[in-house]
Motif scaffolding. Structure first.
Motif, PDB file in Angstrom:
ATOM      1  N   ARG A  30       0.842  -1.196   0.000  1.00 17.61           N
ATOM      2  CA  ARG A  30       0.000   0.000   0.000  1.00 17.61           C
ATOM      3  C   ARG A  30       0.886   1.260   0.000  1.00 17.61           C
ATOM      4  N   PRO A  31       0.461   2.321  -0.694  1.00 18.75           N
ATOM      5  CA  PRO A  31       1.285   3.537  -0.739  1.00 18.75           C
ATOM      6  C   PRO A  31       1.331   4.248   0.605  1.00 18.75           C
ATOM      7  N   VAL A  32       2.488   4.793   0.908  1.00 14.04           N
ATOM      8  CA  VAL A  32       2.658   5.602   2.115  1.00 14.04           C
ATOM      9  C   VAL A  32       3.153   6.981   1.693  1.00 14.04           C
ATOM     10  N   GLU A  33       2.773   7.977   2.450  1.00 13.54           N
ATOM     11  CA  GLU A  33       3.125   9.361   2.103  1.00 13.54           C
ATOM     12  C   GLU A  33       4.394   9.833   2.802  1.00 13.54           C
ATOM     13  N   HIS A  34       4.754   9.182   3.882  1.00 13.78           N
ATOM     14  CA  HIS A  34       5.917   9.625   4.656  1.00 13.78           C
ATOM     15  C   HIS A  34       7.208   9.011   4.107  1.00 13.78           C
ATOM     16  N   PRO A  35       8.361   9.612   4.388  1.00 12.19           N
ATOM     17  CA  PRO A  35       9.631   9.013   3.969  1.00 12.19           C
ATOM     18  C   PRO A  35       9.842   7.663   4.643  1.00 12.19           C
ATOM     19  N   VAL A  36      10.433   6.729   3.899  1.00 14.25           N
ATOM     20  CA  VAL A  36      10.729   5.394   4.417  1.00 14.25           C
ATOM     21  C   VAL A  36      12.239   5.181   4.352  1.00 14.25           C
ATOM     22  N   GLN A  37      12.810   4.693   5.421  1.00 11.39           N
ATOM     23  CA  GLN A  37      14.242   4.427   5.451  1.00 11.39           C
ATOM     24  C   GLN A  37      14.552   3.112   4.728  1.00 11.39           C
ATOM     25  N   VAL A  38      15.633   3.138   3.962  1.00 11.38           N
ATOM     26  CA  VAL A  38      16.052   1.973   3.185  1.00 11.38           C
ATOM     27  C   VAL A  38      17.502   1.658   3.527  1.00 11.38           C
ATOM     28  N   ARG A  39      17.772   0.374   3.810  1.00 12.38           N
ATOM     29  CA  ARG A  39      19.143  -0.057   4.120  1.00 12.38           C
ATOM     30  C   ARG A  39      19.308  -1.487   3.638  1.00 12.38           C
ATOM     31  N   ALA A  40      20.557  -1.924   3.516  1.00  8.70           N
ATOM     32  CA  ALA A  40      20.819  -3.303   3.120  1.00  8.70           C
ATOM     33  C   ALA A  40      20.321  -4.232   4.224  1.00  8.70           C
ATOM     34  N   PRO A  41      19.457  -5.200   3.880  1.00 13.42           N
ATOM     35  CA  PRO A  41      18.862  -6.034   4.935  1.00 13.42           C
ATOM     36  C   PRO A  41      19.715  -7.203   5.391  1.00 13.42           C
ATOM     37  N   GLY A  42      20.796  -7.516   4.649  1.00 12.25           N
ATOM     38  CA  GLY A  42      21.612  -8.661   5.015  1.00 12.25           C
ATOM     39  C   GLY A  42      21.185  -9.919   4.279  1.00 12.25           C
ATOM     40  N   PRO A  43      21.688 -11.094   4.712  1.00 12.72           N
ATOM     41  CA  PRO A  43      21.390 -12.352   4.018  1.00 12.72           C
ATOM     42  C   PRO A  43      19.891 -12.644   3.957  1.00 12.72           C
ATOM     43  N   LYS A  44      19.495 -13.382   2.935  1.00 11.28           N
ATOM     44  CA  LYS A  44      18.074 -13.610   2.650  1.00 11.28           C
ATOM     45  C   LYS A  44      17.319 -14.232   3.830  1.00 11.28           C
ATOM     46  N   THR A  45      17.818 -15.329   4.372  1.00 15.12           N
ATOM     47  CA  THR A  45      17.050 -16.045   5.390  1.00 15.12           C
ATOM     48  C   THR A  45      17.327 -15.576   6.816  1.00 15.12           C
ATOM     49  N   THR A  46      18.481 -14.978   7.057  1.00 16.60           N
ATOM     50  CA  THR A  46      18.855 -14.641   8.433  1.00 16.60           C
ATOM     51  C   THR A  46      18.930 -13.148   8.702  1.00 16.60           C
ATOM     52  N   GLY A  47      18.746 -12.319   7.670  1.00 13.83           N
ATOM     53  CA  GLY A  47      18.860 -10.879   7.848  1.00 13.83           C
ATOM     54  C   GLY A  47      17.536 -10.224   8.201  1.00 13.83           C
ATOM     55  N   LEU A  48      17.397  -8.977   7.771  1.00 14.60           N
ATOM     56  CA  LEU A  48      16.212  -8.176   8.078  1.00 14.60           C
ATOM     57  C   LEU A  48      15.169  -8.246   6.971  1.00 14.60           C
ATOM     58  N   HIS A  49      15.476  -9.031   5.945  1.00 18.03           N
ATOM     59  CA  HIS A  49      14.534  -9.388   4.868  1.00 18.03           C
ATOM     60  C   HIS A  49      14.321  -8.263   3.856  1.00 18.03           C
ATOM     61  N   SER A  50      13.429  -7.326   4.073  1.00 14.97           N
ATOM     62  CA  SER A  50      13.203  -6.248   3.112  1.00 14.97           C
ATOM     63  C   SER A  50      14.195  -5.110   3.336  1.00 14.97           C
ATOM     64  N   GLY A  51      14.507  -4.393   2.261  1.00 10.19           N
ATOM     65  CA  GLY A  51      15.355  -3.220   2.397  1.00 10.19           C
ATOM     66  C   GLY A  51      14.631  -2.037   3.011  1.00 10.19           C
ATOM     67  N   LEU A  52      13.296  -2.031   2.921  1.00 11.33           N
ATOM     68  CA  LEU A  52      12.501  -0.943   3.471  1.00 11.33           C
ATOM     69  C   LEU A  52      12.101  -1.274   4.903  1.00 11.33           C
ATOM     70  N   ILE A  53      12.428  -0.412   5.825  1.00  8.17           N
ATOM     71  CA  ILE A  53      12.063  -0.631   7.215  1.00  8.17           C
ATOM     72  C   ILE A  53      10.540  -0.632   7.345  1.00  8.17           C
ATOM     73  N   GLY A  54      10.013  -1.682   7.973  1.00  9.16           N
ATOM     74  CA  GLY A  54       8.575  -1.796   8.169  1.00  9.16           C
ATOM     75  C   GLY A  54       7.860  -2.563   7.084  1.00  9.16           C
ATOM     76  N   ASP A  55       8.600  -3.081   6.101  1.00  3.53           N
ATOM     77  CA  ASP A  55       7.986  -3.826   4.995  1.00  3.53           C
ATOM     78  C   ASP A  55       8.157  -5.325   5.257  1.00  3.53           C
ATOM     79  N   PRO A  56       7.061  -6.055   5.502  1.00  5.58           N
ATOM     80  CA  PRO A  56       7.176  -7.468   5.865  1.00  5.58           C
ATOM     81  C   PRO A  56       7.396  -8.378   4.652  1.00  5.58           C
ATOM     82  N   ILE A  57       8.113  -9.470   4.866  1.00  8.29           N
ATOM     83  CA  ILE A  57       8.286 -10.515   3.859  1.00  8.29           C
ATOM     84  C   ILE A  57       7.983 -11.849   4.522  1.00  8.29           C
ATOM     85  N   GLY A  58       7.096 -12.627   3.909  1.00  4.82           N
ATOM     86  CA  GLY A  58       6.714 -13.908   4.480  1.00  4.82           C
ATOM     87  C   GLY A  58       7.604 -15.050   4.027  1.00  4.82           C
TER      88      GLY A  58
END
Length: 219
Positions: A30-58
């Motif tokens: 869903r679109p958001v109007e506020h700025p979203v922080q983006v960072r490298a999430p790390g390894p696929k299975t053991t890292g933070l998953h999405s590059g966007l903070i607050g974006d879930p990945i199942g």
């Protein structure tokens, strides 16, 4: 010089995922109007998953991680699909984080770098390989084969320099490899033209696991 801009920034809303044996999917963006922080999430299975903070990945086995930190899809390709499918498609319908406009996303060269806004730098890695969750979301007959055949995949990106992103940010291509392969050509070769797989080894910035897979198959 701006090559395009961010039309929408989309963040996932957790939903049940009947298409896979997983409790949750974040494909409902869903679109958001506020700025979203983006960072490298790390390894696929053991890292933070999405590059966007607050974006879930199942499905952390197949999605997310450094080489799929951000997913971008062009509004122009949505417009094409709307005519083909005979229905409207809002930005985020395909589960992308960035809906772009004025940028040839599928024509981007693997390994090129985008400056987004003032700080954020992203590097293209590969196109989106469709999955069962995407099929269930779209509810279109033979959607996976159709999406693959039409080769309007959008682009996955890794984070080179972290920063924030919001709707309206400019996108500039600051680096383009002299020797590489476009997102569209690489996807076509990998999915539909296996005899030409060696061509992908020319792609600067190709994810290491994908490069190893290609080398194994070529040899």
């Amino acid at each position: 010089m701006s090559d395009g801009k961010v039309l929408q920034v989309n963040v996932g809303v957790p939903r049940a995922n009947p298409a896979k044996k997983l409790a949750m999917t974040g494909i409902d963006k869903r679109p958001v109007e506020h700025p979203v922080q983006v960072r490298a999430p790390g390894p696929k299975t053991t890292g933070l998953h999405s590059g966007l903070i607050g974006d879930p990945i199942g499905d952390i086995k197949n999605h997310g991680g450094n080489d799929q930190a951000v997913y971008a899809y062009a509004r122009e390709d949505y417009d094409w699909w709307e005519k083909e499918l005979g229905r409207q498609l809002a930005g985020g319908a395909f589960g992308e984080n960035l809906t772009t406009i004025g940028l040839d996303v599928c024509g981007a060269m693997i390994g090129e770098v985008w400056r987004v806004g003032d700080e954020l730098e992203l590097q293209t890695t590969f196109g989106r390989i469709p999955c069962a969750t995407f099929q269930a979301r779209m509810e279109e007959p033979k959607w996976l084969k159709r999406f693959t055949k039409e080769n309007r995949t959008g682009a996955y990106l890794r984070v080179v320099t972290p920063g924030s992103v919001q709707a309206g940010d400019s996108i500039s291509v600051t680096y383009r490899p002299s020797k590489s392969v476009s997102i569209a050509e690489a996807f076509e070769v990998y999915m539909l033209d296996r005899p030409r797989l060696a061509r992908l080894l020319d792609a600067e910035g190709l994810p290491a696991d994908l490069r190893e897979d290609v080398r194994r198959r070529v040899s």
